[in-house]
Structure formats: structure tokens, C-alpha cells
Design an enzyme around this catalytic site. Structure first.
Site, PDB file in Angstrom:
ATOM      1  N   HIS A   1      57.540  34.179  81.291  1.00 17.14           N
ATOM      2  CA  HIS A   1      56.274  34.918  81.283  1.00 17.14           C
ATOM      3  C   HIS A   1      56.396  36.097  82.244  1.00 17.14           C
ATOM      4  O   HIS A   1      56.862  35.929  83.367  1.00 17.14           O
ATOM      5  CB  HIS A   1      55.136  33.998  81.716  1.00 17.14           C
ATOM      6  CG  HIS A   1      53.840  34.713  81.935  1.00 17.14           C
ATOM      7  ND1 HIS A   1      53.292  35.548  80.987  1.00 17.14           N
ATOM      8  CD2 HIS A   1      52.981  34.736  82.991  1.00 17.14           C
ATOM      9  CE1 HIS A   1      52.153  36.040  81.447  1.00 17.14           C
ATOM     10  NE2 HIS A   1      51.939  35.571  82.668  1.00 17.14           N
TER      11      HIS A   1
ATOM     12  N   HIS B   1      54.522  40.224  83.306  1.00 13.39           N
ATOM     13  CA  HIS B   1      53.506  41.248  83.065  1.00 13.39           C
ATOM     14  C   HIS B   1      54.219  42.581  82.887  1.00 13.39           C
ATOM     15  O   HIS B   1      53.777  43.602  83.402  1.00 13.39           O
ATOM     16  CB  HIS B   1      52.514  41.321  84.225  1.00 13.39           C
ATOM     17  CG  HIS B   1      51.643  40.103  84.354  1.00 13.39           C
ATOM     18  ND1 HIS B   1      50.662  39.980  85.301  1.00 13.39           N
ATOM     19  CD2 HIS B   1      51.602  38.950  83.640  1.00 13.39           C
ATOM     20  CE1 HIS B   1      50.061  38.809  85.179  1.00 13.39           C
ATOM     21  NE2 HIS B   1      50.619  38.163  84.178  1.00 13.39           N
TER      22      HIS B   1
ATOM     23  N   ASP C   1      66.313  42.490  64.875  1.00 13.34           N
ATOM     24  CA  ASP C   1      67.412  41.623  65.302  1.00 13.34           C
ATOM     25  C   ASP C   1      66.896  40.366  66.007  1.00 13.34           C
ATOM     26  O   ASP C   1      67.556  39.332  66.009  1.00 13.34           O
ATOM     27  CB  ASP C   1      68.324  42.358  66.294  1.00 13.34           C
ATOM     28  CG  ASP C   1      69.301  43.297  65.596  1.00 13.34           C
ATOM     29  OD1 ASP C   1      69.582  43.096  64.393  1.00 13.34           O
ATOM     30  OD2 ASP C   1      69.771  44.239  66.256  1.00 13.34           O
TER      31      ASP C   1
ATOM     32  N   HIS D   1      46.326  39.948  78.717  1.00 16.36           N
ATOM     33  CA  HIS D   1      47.101  39.297  79.776  1.00 16.36           C
ATOM     34  C   HIS D   1      48.544  39.799  79.766  1.00 16.36           C
ATOM     35  O   HIS D   1      48.873  40.705  80.529  1.00 16.36           O
ATOM     36  CB  HIS D   1      46.985  37.772  79.599  1.00 16.36           C
ATOM     37  CG  HIS D   1      47.669  36.976  80.649  1.00 16.36           C
ATOM     38  ND1 HIS D   1      47.528  35.616  80.775  1.00 16.36           N
ATOM     39  CD2 HIS D   1      48.533  37.336  81.625  1.00 16.36           C
ATOM     40  CE1 HIS D   1      48.255  35.178  81.779  1.00 16.36           C
ATOM     41  NE2 HIS D   1      48.879  36.212  82.317  1.00 16.36           N
TER      42      HIS D   1
ATOM     43  N   TYR E   1      76.846  38.020  62.641  1.00 16.46           N
ATOM     44  CA  TYR E   1      76.888  38.981  63.739  1.00 16.46           C
ATOM     45  C   TYR E   1      77.525  38.339  64.968  1.00 16.46           C
ATOM     46  O   TYR E   1      77.331  37.165  65.240  1.00 16.46           O
ATOM     47  CB  TYR E   1      75.457  39.409  64.052  1.00 16.46           C
ATOM     48  CG  TYR E   1      75.300  40.375  65.190  1.00 16.46           C
ATOM     49  CD1 TYR E   1      75.333  41.757  64.963  1.00 16.46           C
ATOM     50  CD2 TYR E   1      75.096  39.918  66.485  1.00 16.46           C
ATOM     51  CE1 TYR E   1      75.181  42.639  66.021  1.00 16.46           C
ATOM     52  CE2 TYR E   1      74.948  40.796  67.530  1.00 16.46           C
ATOM     53  CZ  TYR E   1      74.979  42.159  67.294  1.00 16.46           C
ATOM     54  OH  TYR E   1      74.823  43.027  68.334  1.00 16.46           O
TER      55      TYR E   1
HETATM   56 ZN   LIG Z   1      50.354  36.144  83.828  1.00 20.45          ZN
END
Ligand SMILES: [Zn+2]
Length: 233
Positions: free
Chosen positions: A95, A97, A120, A169, A227
Site C-alpha cells: 500500500h 500514497h 503487460d 485514498h 516472455y
Molecule cells: Zn493509506
């Protein structure tokens, strides 16, 4: 120490986000799971990246209970746990930002596939979740963020689009291990930036044609992938 190898993998994946300029200060988190032991390793909350060692990585069970050490896990842990339960074959979650992906999340727009870089990695647009309701935010916010993501994939394959934008977010990505989850976060940021620039150059730019999209996705993934170098099966 429990999960020595996974701790190192999780640490490295977190540091990769820093190296690639995806996080500022202590933002961002990567986790990994040991399916055998039903334990998750995740970045600790609020520890500066340059002071972080494998011993600081928090280890919890699938209910978020700390099983070793005394550092608190990242506050986003409940989101990661929902994803591990809903997507049973994934081994890592990231995660961030990161700026461009977050800008799309804030605009509440899925990222269209304009070219082969996107194709891809993501077999379709990168979706955006529904806006969360007030009661979902008031109680168990992080867990409900996970449920909002899972609902977004009710009619989408999370294995072929390993990324999502949480509305207002930012992005979450996943993969077979922590390194792949972080790698997908880096690629997502690049794809988000290119899509933004594409629309700046031509506001009416069309999405990539299905044939070219499929060609690029399926030559890297899928049963007839060719690939890269052959992998031992
Ligand atoms: Zn966050």
C-alpha cells in the site's frame, strides 16, 4: 525469531518502495504471509525506514494478534488481512500514497489501459472502489477498506488485475510474494503517470485495442506465456 526469511523479504519490499520514490516519511506498507503457518509479517507502525531491520517487522496471526515482538504493526494491517483471506493464493500486499496513482484514486477514476506497459501487468483498467459510507469509516475503518476492495473484485479477476485504487485514498497492490506486490506498486505508479500524461496530450485518447492488450498480457501471463526466460516448472 519467527519467519526469519519472510521478515527479510518484507523489509526488502518496504525499502524498495522508498528506493523508487513511492513513499515519504513513514507512509506506505508491505506485508507477506506464510500460508503454512497462518502468520503475516508487516512493516511496524511509525518506524523510520532507515532504522528498520528484520527484527522490527511485526508478526501477527490472521486475526491481527501480535505473536512475536512488541512493536505495533502498521495500522493498515486489517486491510491486508481481509485481502489475504479473500484472495487465497496471494503472498504479499503493498500500500502506498504514490502521487499519480493516488491522484487517480482521489479523482475516483479507474486508470484506463492506454498502452502495452499497462497491458503487460494489468489485464484491464485498474478499478477504483466505491466511496466508503460514514458507518464503514466510523467503525473498523481499515477492515472495511479491505471489504470495499474485495467488493470491487466481485466481477473482476484479482489475479489478472493485481491493483486497486481506494477512492479518495490510494492504491493497494498484491502478488505472489512481498517483492511482487511492491514491484506491482512501482509499475502501477508509472502506468498512472503515463495515463495522466496521455490524457494531457490528447484528452480523447482511446484505450488500447483489445487484441494488443491481450497479446501483451497473455505473452507474460497465462498458459502460453513466452516472455522472459523459461522458468523451471
Ligand atoms: Zn493509506
Amino acid at each position: 525469531m519467527l519467519l526469519q526469511e519472510l521478515r527479510v523479504e518484507v523489509l526488502q519490499a518496504n525499502l524498495e518502495l522508498v528506493r523508487r520514490g513511492l513513499v515519504v516519511y513513514t507512509f506506505g506498507n508491505v506485508s507477506g504471509i506464510s500460508r503454512e503457518q497462518a502468520l503475516v509479517a508487516i512493516k511496524p507502525s511509525g518506524i523510520p525506514y532507515d532504522e528498520m531491520g528484520p527484527e522490527h517487522i511485526a508478526v501477527t496471526d490472521l486475526d491481527g494478534r501480535i505473536v512475536e515482538g512488541n512493536l505495533r504493526p502498521s495500522s493498515d494491517l486489517p486491510t491486508h488481512l481481509v485481502l489475504y483471506k479473500a484472495f487465497p493464493e496471494i503472498g504479499g500486499v503493498a500500500h502506498t500514497h504514490s502521487e499519480y496513482a493516488t491522484a487517480w484514486a482521489q479523482a475516483r477514476r479507474p486508470i484506463p489501459c492506454f498502452g502495452t506497459t499497462h497491458a503487460d501487468y494489468f489485464h484491464g483498467p485498474v478499478p477504483v472502489t466505491a466511496v466508503m459510507e460514514d458507518d464503514e469509516i466510523a467503525w473498523h475503518y481499515e477492515r472495511n477498506t479491505g471489504h470495499a476492495i474485495v467488493r470491487t473484485f466481485e466481477h473482476l479477476e484479482h489475479a489478472s488485475v493485481p491493483a486497486v485504487l481506494v477512492a479518495n485514498h490510494g492504491p493497494f497492490t498484491w502478488g505472489v510474494d512481498p517483492a511482487t506486490a511492491a514491484h506491482n506498486a512501482v509499475v502501477l505508479e508509472s502506468v498512472a503517470r503515463m495515463a495522466y500524461l496521455t490524457l494531457a496530450i490528447n484528452h480523447d485518447a482511446p484505450a488500447i485495442d483489445r487484441g494488443l492488450h491481450d497479446k501483451h498480457y497473455l505473452r507474460k501471463h497465462g498458459s502460453n506465456a513466452y516472455y522472459g526466460q523459461a522458468k523451471d516448472k
